[in-house]
Design a protein around this motif. Structure first.
Motif, PDB file in Angstrom:
ATOM      1  N   GLY A 195       0.766  -1.234   0.000  1.00 56.47           N
ATOM      2  CA  GLY A 195       0.000   0.000   0.000  1.00 56.47           C
ATOM      3  C   GLY A 195       0.793   1.277   0.000  1.00 56.47           C
ATOM      4  O   GLY A 195       0.222   2.353  -0.041  1.00 56.47           O
ATOM      5  N   HIS A 196       2.131   1.200   0.036  1.00 54.78           N
ATOM      6  CA  HIS A 196       2.934   2.423  -0.018  1.00 54.78           C
ATOM      7  C   HIS A 196       3.132   2.860  -1.460  1.00 54.78           C
ATOM      8  O   HIS A 196       3.025   2.067  -2.391  1.00 54.78           O
ATOM      9  N   GLU A 197       3.447   4.153  -1.625  1.00 57.08           N
ATOM     10  CA  GLU A 197       3.557   4.693  -2.974  1.00 57.08           C
ATOM     11  C   GLU A 197       4.731   4.064  -3.723  1.00 57.08           C
ATOM     12  O   GLU A 197       5.761   3.721  -3.159  1.00 57.08           O
ATOM     13  N   LEU A 198       4.545   3.897  -5.026  1.00 61.75           N
ATOM     14  CA  LEU A 198       5.549   3.299  -5.886  1.00 61.75           C
ATOM     15  C   LEU A 198       6.426   4.373  -6.507  1.00 61.75           C
ATOM     16  O   LEU A 198       5.992   5.493  -6.716  1.00 61.75           O
ATOM     17  N   GLU A 199       7.652   3.997  -6.817  1.00 58.28           N
ATOM     18  CA  GLU A 199       8.576   4.901  -7.496  1.00 58.28           C
ATOM     19  C   GLU A 199       8.824   4.377  -8.907  1.00 58.28           C
ATOM     20  O   GLU A 199       8.889   3.178  -9.130  1.00 58.28           O
ATOM     21  N   HIS A 200       9.013   5.308  -9.848  1.00 56.81           N
ATOM     22  CA  HIS A 200       9.369   4.945 -11.211  1.00 56.81           C
ATOM     23  C   HIS A 200      10.833   5.290 -11.393  1.00 56.81           C
ATOM     24  O   HIS A 200      11.198   6.456 -11.431  1.00 56.81           O
ATOM     25  N   CYS A 237      11.747   0.972 -14.330  1.00 59.40           N
ATOM     26  CA  CYS A 237      10.934  -0.004 -13.621  1.00 59.40           C
ATOM     27  C   CYS A 237      10.098   0.687 -12.553  1.00 59.40           C
ATOM     28  O   CYS A 237      10.207   1.883 -12.328  1.00 59.40           O
ATOM     29  N   VAL A 238       9.239  -0.091 -11.903  1.00 60.13           N
ATOM     30  CA  VAL A 238       8.374   0.399 -10.831  1.00 60.13           C
ATOM     31  C   VAL A 238       8.735  -0.347  -9.555  1.00 60.13           C
ATOM     32  O   VAL A 238       8.727  -1.570  -9.533  1.00 60.13           O
ATOM     33  N   VAL A 239       9.056   0.382  -8.496  1.00 61.08           N
ATOM     34  CA  VAL A 239       9.592  -0.223  -7.277  1.00 61.08           C
ATOM     35  C   VAL A 239       8.904   0.348  -6.052  1.00 61.08           C
ATOM     36  O   VAL A 239       8.588   1.540  -6.005  1.00 61.08           O
TER      37      VAL A 239
END
Length: 779
Positions: A758-763, A767-769
């Motif tokens: 549920g935490h925000e993703l980084e681009h 990729c998406v992490v």
């Protein structure tokens, strides 16, 4: 082997337990981080026994030390699989896609085996004849590359990678392929071909035609004949337009990549791995590892500098480690084993670069930072070559050396390549530093711990500076959390703002300049995301693509904030406020007087609370009624973990719908049967779990409040047969269910969040992490 306690952050330990440490058959962790490092070190050092005079135990100690000190970490498959039955240690593979039905489906089969073993795959579809071309053997017509990409995508969806890593692919098509326009548009709907990153292979001829505003030839790969012409500017504008809309396609400069191909006589490079940093020949793999640069920033009195002697020592040990990985690796295909052993490519890169700059007091977006980047990477590249030369004296050159560029130069190396800049994702979380060469994503994070406690975590170096300067306060932390940046906060001095910059504080041009600085001294390629603000124009994107070509990059990936339906970058709560204000204005202008309005909540309600076991712990569900019937639902998780924001959001919407007059039966019908990946996995070992997910539990609680409970096995209508069926459900269904029901996570976020925590993703790095739990879309 002496195993002192490794200095890890709490978040690093959580990620290790979730994704790396060995678990027993009941899912209980039975390995410590120290034991993981020892397992990996011993397994890799076994390669030393192949070579006369080498001492495996001595090298196991050395390998353990550089990992335990977090100076170096190998790619995730090595950490996960070394010393275990699977034994597949490579992250990157490229497979050929031949222009025949047999070749295409062989490649699909090979990809499935690689995904199962924990690797990612890259493909060029440029050999496939275009859509509508005649197939003489059958008298039919070809369906074209895009149709077969969808077959590869479906196969990836159905494969479970040993329970730890998810399939990821790179799809590439040459810009001179007749189907290039369809390819550029193939991910216009971001729900299509979801298991692929895509890139256009740009040629020098195309760039020349673009420069001169000319047409260029499209070539049928089967007949080798010109099949048409396109205006280069119009194709380029379409690439820019699609990338502006949702970040894809990226571009790679294929002629430049082959210009630096170390083994041109062996074959032509036509594709890269999923994140683009590793161009490879067909059937080639590469083993990656990263140096943690922060560990080499030393303070002597008032002077802060880089300890190059310590860095040199670590580079030499890391090169030996990665060369040993090639020997102990269990390869998924014989063809891959043969090609990998023939070229022995390794990719040593870096992580924590942004944190290193902060420690040195240097802004990321500065000429001084570019200078440091070139100094650091040229040093690592030089010393990695020196280490490879030393290994060549001990063990011999790589078998394809005679067919390499190094023969003519008279340089004897053990490895055809030694350096790569990869996205470090989860291993940078383990090390507790910034990812790869990316800027810091955010300076403050919000985490939920225990039942209802909220914890704000701030970048440790920023926290230290603010406390030293007497600026630290809870109010300031809240401001930083809300904004995601220091910019615009008056209480923070300008000198601190200059050093503590985030990805969105940095102009796109500086992102490209930094990528180019590292590329100058990197054998393979550099994985980097060029971040754009939401209001960036297509012209801004175009300038970055042209600048990347001009500065010598081998490719470029861009992402414009909030450009995808599944948002991966989130600057803070103010964006959400702006969107809300804009939405309110448009609603007022539309004069929507006839909308349904929920009745007010009464001051007093009555109801009951029940405890339901779910995959994340205990869910407490309260259902309340007033004189008109059921009017609200509350939920609360009884311990840390899980997705409390998801349940809260679901409950609020249900309560709103109930008070607006929506039939309870209709709500129950929508909620029952929704499945949660975590809960389904727990069912096999925990017979107390009788529901399929939090929404399913809420739906059943509402149904029981209506007096229509059907009790089976204690307190639910989920039978033992149901449980077995859902435990045995195939991976494809689980993945689809997970995509359809993502975890909304934090309330103040306006974009997509991690489907697992549920935490925000980084681009970053193509990729998406998730830096909270280690989830990665590309692995």
């Amino acid at each position: 082997m002496k195993k002192g306690k490794i200095n890890l952050t709490e978040n690093a330990r959580v990620v290790l337990e979730k994704r790396y440490l060995i678990k027993d058959e009941n899912g209980k962790v039975i390995e410590t981080p120290e034991e993981l490092m020892e397992r990996v070190a011993r397994a890799v050092a076994k390669a030393e026994s192949k070579y006369p005079g080498a001492d495996p135990d001595k090298w196991a100690e050395k390998f353990y030390d550089i990992m335990a000190e977090l100076k170096f970490l190998p790619n995730s498959p090595t950490l996960m699989n070394a010393g275990r039955e699977l034994g597949q240690l490579s992250a990157c593979f490229v497979l050929p896609v031949e222009d025949s039905m047999e070749g295409i489906f062989d490649s699909i089969k090979y990809a499935a085996l690689i995904h199962k073993s924990g690797g990612g795959t890259g493909f060029s579809f440029s050999r496939l004849r275009p859509k509508g071309a005649t197939v003489k053997s059958t008298g039919g017509v070809a369906s074209g590359p895009i149709s077969f990409m969808k077959v590869f995508n479906a196969a990836t969806e159905a494969v479970k990678q040993g329970g730890t890593r998810r399939g990821a692919n790179m799809g590439i098509l040459r810009v001179d392929h007749p189907d290039i326009l369809d390819f550029i548009r193939c991910k216009e709907d971001d729900k299509e071909i979801t298991n692929f990153n895509i890139s256009v292979a740009i040629t020098d001829k195309f760039m020349e035609a673009l420069k001169n505003d000319e047409t260029y030839d499209l070539v049928d790969p089967h007949t080798k004949k010109v099949a048409g012409k396109l205006k280069a500017r119009e194709v380029f504008d379409l690439i820019v337009d699609m990338a502006w809309k949702n970040g894809e396609p990226g571009i790679i400069f294929i002629d430049r990549i082959n210009k630096y191909n170390p083994t041109p006589e062996v074959g032509e490079i036509e594709s890269t791995n999923p994140c683009g940093e590793q161009p490879l020949l067909p059937f080639e793999s590469c083993n990656l590892g990263s140096i943690n640069l922060v560990k080499f920033v030393k303070k002597s009195g008032e002077k802060i500098e880089i300890d190059y002697e310590d860095l040199k020592d670590t580079v030499h040990k890391a090169v030996r480690f990665l060369d040993d990985v090639i020997d102990v690796n269990v390869y998924p295909l014989k063809e891959i084993e043969e090609m990998t052993l023939s070229n022995r490519k390794i990719g040593l890169g870096v992580m924590g670069f942004a944190d290193m700059l902060i420690a040195l007091g240097i802004p990321y977006n500065s000429d001084e930072a570019l200078k440091i980047a070139e100094e650091i990477m040229s040093f690592i590249d030089k010393e990695s070559k020196n280490a490879s030369c030393e290994l060549a004296k001990e063990r011999g050159v790589f078998p394809n050396w005679e067919k390499s560029i190094y023969k003519e130069k008279g340089i004897k190396l053990r490895n055809a390549t030694t350096t790569t800049i990869a996205p470090t994702g989860t291993i940078s979380i383990i090390a507790g530093v910034s990812s790869g060469i990316e800027p810091v994503f955010a300076l403050a994070f919000e985490r939920h711990v225990l039942d209802n406690q909220r914890l704000v975590e701030i970048h440790p170096m920023l926290e230290q500076v603010l406390k030293e300067r007497g600026l630290y306060s809870e109010e300031l932390m809240e401001k930083i959390l809300e904004r995601g940046t220091l910019q615009g906060i008056e209480e923070v001095p300008e000198d601190i703002k200059r050093v503590f910059v985030t990805a969105h504080d940095i102009s796109p041009e500086w992102h490209v300049k930094m990528q180019a600085a590292f590329q100058k001294y990197t054998d393979n390629a550099v994985s980097k995301t060029v971040n754009f603000p939401q209001n960036a124009t297509r012209e801004d994107v175009k300038k970055v693509y042209l600048l990347a070509y001009e500065l010598g990059c081998k490719g470029v990936t861009i992402y414009r904030d909030r450009s995808r339906e599944e948002q991966v970058l989130n600057k803070g709560a103010k964006i959400e406020k702006k969107v809300k204000e804009e939405t309110t204005e448009s609603q007022e202008e539309a004069n929507m007087d006839d909308k349904i309005k929920p009745r007010p909540r009464p001051n007093v309600t009555y109801g009951s609370t029940e405890k339901v076991k779910i995959g994340c712990g205990n869910l407490y569900i309260t259902v309340n009624s007033d004189e008109n019937g059921i009017c609200e639902v509350f939920t609360n998780l009884g311990r840390a973990g899980g997705c409390p924001s998801q349940s809260e959001a679901t409950s609020r919407l249900i309560s709103l719908a109930l008070r607006a007059g929506i039939d309870v039966k209709a709500i129950v019908e929508q909620l029952k049967g929704i499945r949660c990946h975590s809960t389904l996995r727990q069912m096999a070992t925990n017979k107390d779990i009788k529901v399929l997910s939090c929404p399913d539990a809420i739906g059943r609680a509402l149904e029981r409040s209506m007096g229509k409970t059907i009790v089976v096995n204690g307190n639910s209508d989920v039978s033992e047969a149901d449980i077995k069926r859902y435990v045995d459900i195939n991976n494809e269904e689980l993945e689809k269910a997970n995509k359809k029901k993502p975890n909304p996570g934090k309330n103040n976020s306006n974009g997509a969040l991690c489907p697992e925590c549920g935490h925000e993703l980084e681009h970053e790095g193509g990729c998406v992490v998730c830096r909270s739990c280690g989830y990665s879309k590309c692995s």
